[in-house]
Scaffold this motif. Structure first.
Motif, mmCIF file in Angstrom:
data_model
loop_
_atom_site.group_PDB
_atom_site.id
_atom_site.type_symbol
_atom_site.label_atom_id
_atom_site.label_comp_id
_atom_site.label_asym_id
_atom_site.label_seq_id
_atom_site.Cartn_x
_atom_site.Cartn_y
_atom_site.Cartn_z
ATOM 1 N N GLY A 1 -6.175 2.764 1.364
ATOM 2 C CA GLY A 1 -4.831 2.167 1.486
ATOM 3 C C GLY A 1 -4.178 2.428 2.829
ATOM 4 O O GLY A 1 -3.760 1.506 3.526
ATOM 5 N N ASP B 1 2.515 1.518 -3.370
ATOM 6 C CA ASP B 1 1.460 1.868 -4.314
ATOM 7 C C ASP B 1 1.235 3.376 -4.343
ATOM 8 O O ASP B 1 1.092 3.973 -5.406
ATOM 9 C CB ASP B 1 0.185 1.129 -3.866
ATOM 10 N N ASN B 2 1.233 3.997 -3.161
ATOM 11 C CA ASN B 2 1.073 5.451 -3.096
ATOM 12 C C ASN B 2 2.231 6.152 -3.775
ATOM 13 O O ASN B 2 2.034 7.152 -4.466
ATOM 14 C CB ASN B 2 0.966 5.918 -1.640
ATOM 15 N N ASN C 1 0.834 -1.210 0.000
ATOM 16 C CA ASN C 1 0.000 0.000 0.000
ATOM 17 C C ASN C 1 0.866 1.257 0.000
ATOM 18 O O ASN C 1 0.533 2.239 -0.675
ATOM 19 C CB ASN C 1 -0.926 0.019 1.221
ATOM 20 N N LYS D 1 1.819 6.030 -7.355
ATOM 21 C CA LYS D 1 0.716 6.871 -7.791
ATOM 22 C C LYS D 1 1.048 8.357 -7.718
ATOM 23 O O LYS D 1 0.685 9.115 -8.585
ATOM 24 C CB LYS D 1 -0.515 6.591 -6.916
HETATM 25 MG MG MG Z 1 -3.204 4.353 -1.543
#
Ligand code: MG
Ligand code: ADP
Length: 490
Positions: free
Chosen positions: A452, A388-389, A385, A392
């Protein structure tokens, strides 16, 4: 019966009982001192002026009186007087005889007393024959009789039968009523003050409690109670106040939960509706024959698949979040060597890092073994998570992630720092809340569900650790979490 009235009653009875006890004690004391049962009554009712002499003395006095009436000349006979005086001396009294202003006889036991100056004036009617006199510090009670020695009317004389009394008895006799009055006044005052004090300390706080309880009954939980004292009543008030506060807080929390639940429902509906609308649009396109070429059809089907996958991910995240939230998701803890574990996770994601062109670096060079108790799957989920951030939100080249592992007392602190856009100061306290996204747009394309970090927090807290973030807008974001060091107790 109110407490106030009961208190008043008890204080009054204490005063009354005290007075009775005091009076009885005084009586018993006087009996002990004088050895006479009637001493108190003779103190006040009959007193010395009525009963100045004992019975024997009285008999002698009556003899003398008889002589004075019938044969007064005999009272000039010194021998006779000495004889009477001797009898009186046996019972601790003495005789004094006066002729005009001269003493013709004064008992030797009264030596040193100047009777000539203190004896009362003549009262030939003999109206007051019993009384007391003071001679300096000495105090006497007496019976006297005035008469004429001869028929020649001005040959006046008096006989006095005197008895010396203790001046202490006189002082007590005079002081006792004052003492009793003062004592009663003090008792009354103390009783009143105590009553006031106890009322203030007990009745008033109880009144406050009743009022507060009434407010609570009416649904007003904001009424605050205060207590300055720490005694039992004070503690009761404080406990009550604590109860009120907790009740208030729990109701507030309930309202907050209710608000959250509504928010959650609205968020979920929104997040699910967007992809469903899109999928429906593409499906309608296919049905209406918009996809006239194989290429177009493939594109539409691919789009439907992507949206469906997004939805699947969202539903899966939601499910995991709600399970963690309800503490229904079991943790299977085992001993994990954190350094190796994190390297393995990063290794598994090598392709992802490549695709997003992210460089990963480690803060400490030598690999040190650090053991923690953790659920591997869930800890991996946390890392995913967080990464993933980064994938992103990192938007400048080169994209960098630094991982640091540090021992801090009983914990190991893991740091994951990036050089991304950072998080605004006002958003920072909220990013671990469910559905919170700095970018309010809820489209799945522009980000995630906002779950998340809240999932990461649930997992870390489930491990007994804490998670937080620090960020400098424009510089990057660092997310930290701690895990308890595993201590082998075998
Ligand atoms: Mg996230
Ligand atoms: N590394 C990061 N850099 C910048 N902002 C971040 C970073 N990590 C999280 N955030 C902010 O915190 C918010 C919450 O994150 P998260 O709970 O993972 O939700 P999501 O990723 O689905 O948006 C994000 O919307 C983003 O605004």
């Amino acid at each position: 019966m109110s407490i106030r009235f009961r208190l008043l009653l008890s204080f009054t009875s204490v005063v009354v009982v005290s007075v009775i006890l005091f009076v009885s004690a005084a009586y018993l004391l006087s009996v002990a001192v004088t050895g006479d049962f009637r001493s108190i009554s003779s103190f006040y009712k009959i007193h010395y002026s009525l009963h100045p002499l004992s019975e024997e003395e009285e008999t002698i006095f009556i003899d003398l009186k008889y002589l004075a009436k019938h044969d007064p000349q005999k009272l000039k006979d010194r021998l006779l007087l000495e004889d009477y005086d001797f009898k009186l001396k046996m019972v601790q009294a003495g005789l004094v005889v006066r002729n005009h202003d001269e003493l013709i006889y004064a008992a030797p036991i009264f030596e040193g007393v100047n009777f000539a100056e203190i004896l009362p004036p003549y009262d030939l009617g003999n109206h007051s024959i019993r009384n007391t006199i003071n001679a300096g510090s000495r105090f006497f009670s007496y019976a006297k009789f005035d008469f004429y020695f001869s028929a020649a009317k001005d040959d006046k004389g008096s006989i006095f039968v005197l008895r010396e009394r203790s001046p202490f008895a006189e002082v007590v006799r005079k002081l006792l009523p004052i003492l009793i009055a003062v004592f009663t006044a003090i008792l009354l005052l103390t009783g009143f003050l105590l009553y006031r004090y106890v009322t203030r300390k007990i009745v008033q706080p109880l009144d406050g409690l009743r009022q507060s309880a009434e407010h609570i009954k009416d649904g007003d939980l904001t009424f605050e109670l205060r207590s300055a004292s720490t005694d039992e009543v004070g503690q009761l008030v404080m406990t009550f106040e604590e109860m009120r506060k907790q009740l208030y807080d729990s109701i507030q929390l309930q309202l907050h939960y209710e608000e959250n639940r509504k928010q959650l429902l609205s968020n979920i509906s929104h997040d699910l509706r967007t992809p469903i609308t899109t999928i429906k649009g593409y499906a309608e396109g296919i049905r209406d024959g918009v996809t006239d070429t194989q290429e177009k059809l493939d594109k539409y089907v691919e789009a439907i698949h992507t949206r469906a996958a997004d939805m699947e991910r969202l539903v899966e995240e939601l499910l995991l979040y709600s399970k963690l939230d309800l503490k229904k998701e079991p943790f299977s803890f085992e001993q994990v060597e954190l350094n190796g574990f994190l390297h393995r996770v990063v290794g598994e994601l090598a392709i992802e890092f490549d695709t997003h062109s992210v460089e990963v670096s480690w803060e400490q060079a030598p690999r040190q073994e650090r053991f923690v108790l953790a659920d591997r799957e869930k800890l991996k989920r946390v890392m995913m998570n967080l990464f993933d951030n980064c994938f992103k939100y990192l938007n400048q080249d080169p994209k960098k992630i630094t991982i640091g592992i540090e021992e801090r007392g009983e914990h190991i602190r893991v740091k994951l720092a990036d050089n991304g856009p950072g998080i605004k100061r006002e958003s920072l306290p909220h990013i671990f809340e469910r559905f919170y996204r700095e970018e309010p747009s809820r489209s799945l394309g522009a980000g995630g569900s906002g779950l998340g970090l809240s999932i990461a927090r649930q997992i870390i807290e489930g491990h007994g650790g804490t998670i937080w973030a620090a960020s400098e807008p424009g510089q990057g974001t660092s997310v930290y979490f701690t895990l308890k060091i595993f201590v082998d107790r075998r």
